[in-house]
Design an enzyme around this catalytic site. Structure first.
Site, PDB file in Angstrom:
ATOM      1  N   ARG A   1       0.400   5.612  -1.889  1.00  0.00           N
ATOM      2  CA  ARG A   1      -0.293   6.829  -1.446  1.00  0.00           C
ATOM      3  C   ARG A   1      -0.485   6.808   0.065  1.00  0.00           C
ATOM      4  O   ARG A   1      -0.223   5.815   0.736  1.00  0.00           O
ATOM      5  CB  ARG A   1      -1.655   6.946  -2.128  1.00  0.00           C
ATOM      6  CG  ARG A   1      -2.597   5.793  -1.820  1.00  0.00           C
ATOM      7  CD  ARG A   1      -3.911   5.945  -2.551  1.00  0.00           C
ATOM      8  NE  ARG A   1      -4.829   4.853  -2.233  1.00  0.00           N
ATOM      9  CZ  ARG A   1      -6.094   4.811  -2.632  1.00  0.00           C
ATOM     10  NH1 ARG A   1      -6.584   5.801  -3.363  1.00  0.00           N
ATOM     11  NH2 ARG A   1      -6.868   3.797  -2.308  1.00  0.00           N
TER      12      ARG A   1
ATOM     13  N   ASN B   1      -2.071  -8.183  -5.532  1.00  0.00           N
ATOM     14  CA  ASN B   1      -3.164  -8.335  -4.583  1.00  0.00           C
ATOM     15  C   ASN B   1      -2.631  -9.080  -3.370  1.00  0.00           C
ATOM     16  O   ASN B   1      -2.406 -10.293  -3.429  1.00  0.00           O
ATOM     17  CB  ASN B   1      -4.316  -9.104  -5.226  1.00  0.00           C
ATOM     18  CG  ASN B   1      -5.422  -9.434  -4.239  1.00  0.00           C
ATOM     19  OD1 ASN B   1      -5.486  -8.859  -3.143  1.00  0.00           O
ATOM     20  ND2 ASN B   1      -6.293 -10.358  -4.607  1.00  0.00           N
ATOM     21  N   VAL B   2      -2.409  -8.381  -2.269  1.00  0.00           N
ATOM     22  CA  VAL B   2      -1.773  -9.012  -1.111  1.00  0.00           C
ATOM     23  C   VAL B   2      -2.627 -10.119  -0.508  1.00  0.00           C
ATOM     24  O   VAL B   2      -2.123 -10.947   0.262  1.00  0.00           O
ATOM     25  CB  VAL B   2      -1.407  -7.979  -0.024  1.00  0.00           C
ATOM     26  CG1 VAL B   2      -0.354  -6.999  -0.546  1.00  0.00           C
ATOM     27  CG2 VAL B   2      -2.637  -7.264   0.514  1.00  0.00           C
TER      28      VAL B   2
ATOM     29  N   ASN C   1       1.128  -2.286   5.185  1.00  0.00           N
ATOM     30  CA  ASN C   1       0.243  -1.134   5.294  1.00  0.00           C
ATOM     31  C   ASN C   1      -1.025  -1.283   4.461  1.00  0.00           C
ATOM     32  O   ASN C   1      -2.018  -0.593   4.727  1.00  0.00           O
ATOM     33  CB  ASN C   1       1.008   0.120   4.849  1.00  0.00           C
ATOM     34  CG  ASN C   1       0.121   1.325   4.667  1.00  0.00           C
ATOM     35  OD1 ASN C   1      -0.379   1.901   5.621  1.00  0.00           O
ATOM     36  ND2 ASN C   1      -0.098   1.711   3.408  1.00  0.00           N
TER      37      ASN C   1
ATOM     38  N   GLY D   1       0.831  -1.201   0.000  1.00  0.00           N
ATOM     39  CA  GLY D   1       0.000   0.000   0.000  1.00  0.00           C
ATOM     40  C   GLY D   1       0.860   1.243   0.000  1.00  0.00           C
ATOM     41  O   GLY D   1       0.507   2.267   0.599  1.00  0.00           O
TER      42      GLY D   1
ATOM     43  N   SER E   1      -4.978  -0.571  13.902  1.00  0.00           N
ATOM     44  CA  SER E   1      -5.869   0.583  14.024  1.00  0.00           C
ATOM     45  C   SER E   1      -6.435   0.607  15.428  1.00  0.00           C
ATOM     46  O   SER E   1      -6.577  -0.445  16.072  1.00  0.00           O
ATOM     47  CB  SER E   1      -7.017   0.483  13.008  1.00  0.00           C
ATOM     48  OG  SER E   1      -8.020   1.459  13.276  1.00  0.00           O
TER      49      SER E   1
ATOM     50  N   ALA F   1     -12.222  -6.369  13.319  1.00  0.00           N
ATOM     51  CA  ALA F   1     -11.741  -7.741  13.485  1.00  0.00           C
ATOM     52  C   ALA F   1     -10.401  -7.942  12.784  1.00  0.00           C
ATOM     53  O   ALA F   1      -9.493  -8.586  13.325  1.00  0.00           O
ATOM     54  CB  ALA F   1     -12.772  -8.726  12.948  1.00  0.00           C
TER      55      ALA F   1
ATOM     56  N   LYS G   1      -8.119  -5.699  12.123  1.00  0.00           N
ATOM     57  CA  LYS G   1      -7.055  -4.948  12.781  1.00  0.00           C
ATOM     58  C   LYS G   1      -6.742  -5.501  14.170  1.00  0.00           C
ATOM     59  O   LYS G   1      -5.598  -5.395  14.640  1.00  0.00           O
ATOM     60  CB  LYS G   1      -7.433  -3.465  12.851  1.00  0.00           C
ATOM     61  CG  LYS G   1      -7.509  -2.784  11.484  1.00  0.00           C
ATOM     62  CD  LYS G   1      -6.201  -2.918  10.709  1.00  0.00           C
ATOM     63  CE  LYS G   1      -6.202  -2.136   9.411  1.00  0.00           C
ATOM     64  NZ  LYS G   1      -4.909  -2.216   8.703  1.00  0.00           N
TER      65      LYS G   1
ATOM     66  N   TYR H   1     -13.587  -4.546   9.667  1.00  0.00           N
ATOM     67  CA  TYR H   1     -12.331  -3.797   9.783  1.00  0.00           C
ATOM     68  C   TYR H   1     -11.726  -3.949  11.179  1.00  0.00           C
ATOM     69  O   TYR H   1     -10.523  -4.202  11.328  1.00  0.00           O
ATOM     70  CB  TYR H   1     -12.585  -2.322   9.467  1.00  0.00           C
ATOM     71  CG  TYR H   1     -11.344  -1.476   9.398  1.00  0.00           C
ATOM     72  CD1 TYR H   1     -10.488  -1.550   8.294  1.00  0.00           C
ATOM     73  CD2 TYR H   1     -11.035  -0.580  10.419  1.00  0.00           C
ATOM     74  CE1 TYR H   1      -9.353  -0.758   8.223  1.00  0.00           C
ATOM     75  CE2 TYR H   1      -9.895   0.211  10.354  1.00  0.00           C
ATOM     76  CZ  TYR H   1      -9.062   0.117   9.259  1.00  0.00           C
ATOM     77  OH  TYR H   1      -7.930   0.894   9.191  1.00  0.00           O
TER      78      TYR H   1
END
Length: 244
Positions: A14, A62-63, A90, A11, A142, A157, A159, A155
């Protein structure tokens, strides 16, 4: 190039990833940017890194794919050699929605990119770090993974999973001289939060420092952990105090 160490940043085209790339380039690291999305943004980041006297290259990957990440890491090693010192996981996405109405596909895609993606990259670089008898990994978690956030079950879960992955990886790899840490950002000005504005007074009331953070704030924490040889298994919040 052979005398210069390399950092892999997923990532990295940007936002927070870009800031991390620029900071590490300024420290003299070659940069391997792993991304999906806007090629122009990736090229801009490469150009800015090149201005700092290092080599940078972007890899579309695509990770969430075990095989794609395996092939990409192999390609990075072919291009930059085996002297890879840093990995920053990231890459992340959001597909927000209330859990009572969340689509299975939205759950699966967020967990696949955010959590499995980090696993995939660690899995395919760990042997090289072990061979090199050292390495530094930083995963982006996060505060949503520490506190939970309504409308972000997937999200949060993913993180929270990053925290567990970080600590388990840190314990496994510490005997090999490899550290693994996490950074947990709060509300940061990025494309992911572009719909949140400073005019949202209710949001600002939840942040003790009273303002949103910048990508540079998170990048500073990432670089600190990458350059700290005696810190491992740590989760560093960069959130203005929101999860205090």
């Amino acid at each position: 190039m052979a005398d210069t160490k390399t950092a892999i940043v997923t990532g990295g085209s940007r936002g927070i990833g870009r800031e991390v790339c620029l900071r590490l380039a300024a420290l003299g690291y070659n940069i391997a940017i792993v991304y999906v999305g806007d090629e122009n943004e990736a090229n801009d980041t490469i150009a800015e890194c090149n201005k700092k006297g290092v080599t940078a290259k972007a890899y579309v990957c695509n990770v969430a794919s075990f095989e794609e990440t395996k092939a990409t890491v192999a390609e990075i090693r072919k291009d930059f050699g085996n002297d890879i010192e840093f990995l920053v996981n990231n890459a992340g996405i959001t597909r927000d929605g209330l859990i009572a109405f969340m689509k299975e596909s939205d759950w699966d895609s967020v967990l696949s990119v955010n959590l499995k993606g980090a696993f995939n990259m660690i899995r395919h670089t760990a042997a090289l770090f072990i061979k090199n008898k050292g390495g530094r990994i930083v995963n982006i978690s996060s505060v949503s993974g520490l506190m939970g956030n309504a409308g972000q079950a997937n999200y949060s879960a993913s993180k929270a999973g990053i925290v567990g992955l970080t600590k388990a990886t840190a314990r496994e790899l510490a005997p090999k001289g490899i550290t693994c840490n996490a950074v947990a950002p709060g509300f940061i000005h990025t494309d992911m939060t572009k719909n949140i504005t400073e005019d949202n007074s209710e949001l600002l009331k939840t942040i003790p420092l009273g303002k949103m953070g910048e990508a540079s704030d998170v990048a500073s924490a990432v670089v600190f952990l990458l350059t700290s040889p005696y810190i491992t298994g740590e989760v560093l919040r960069v959130d203005g105090g929101i999860a205090m």
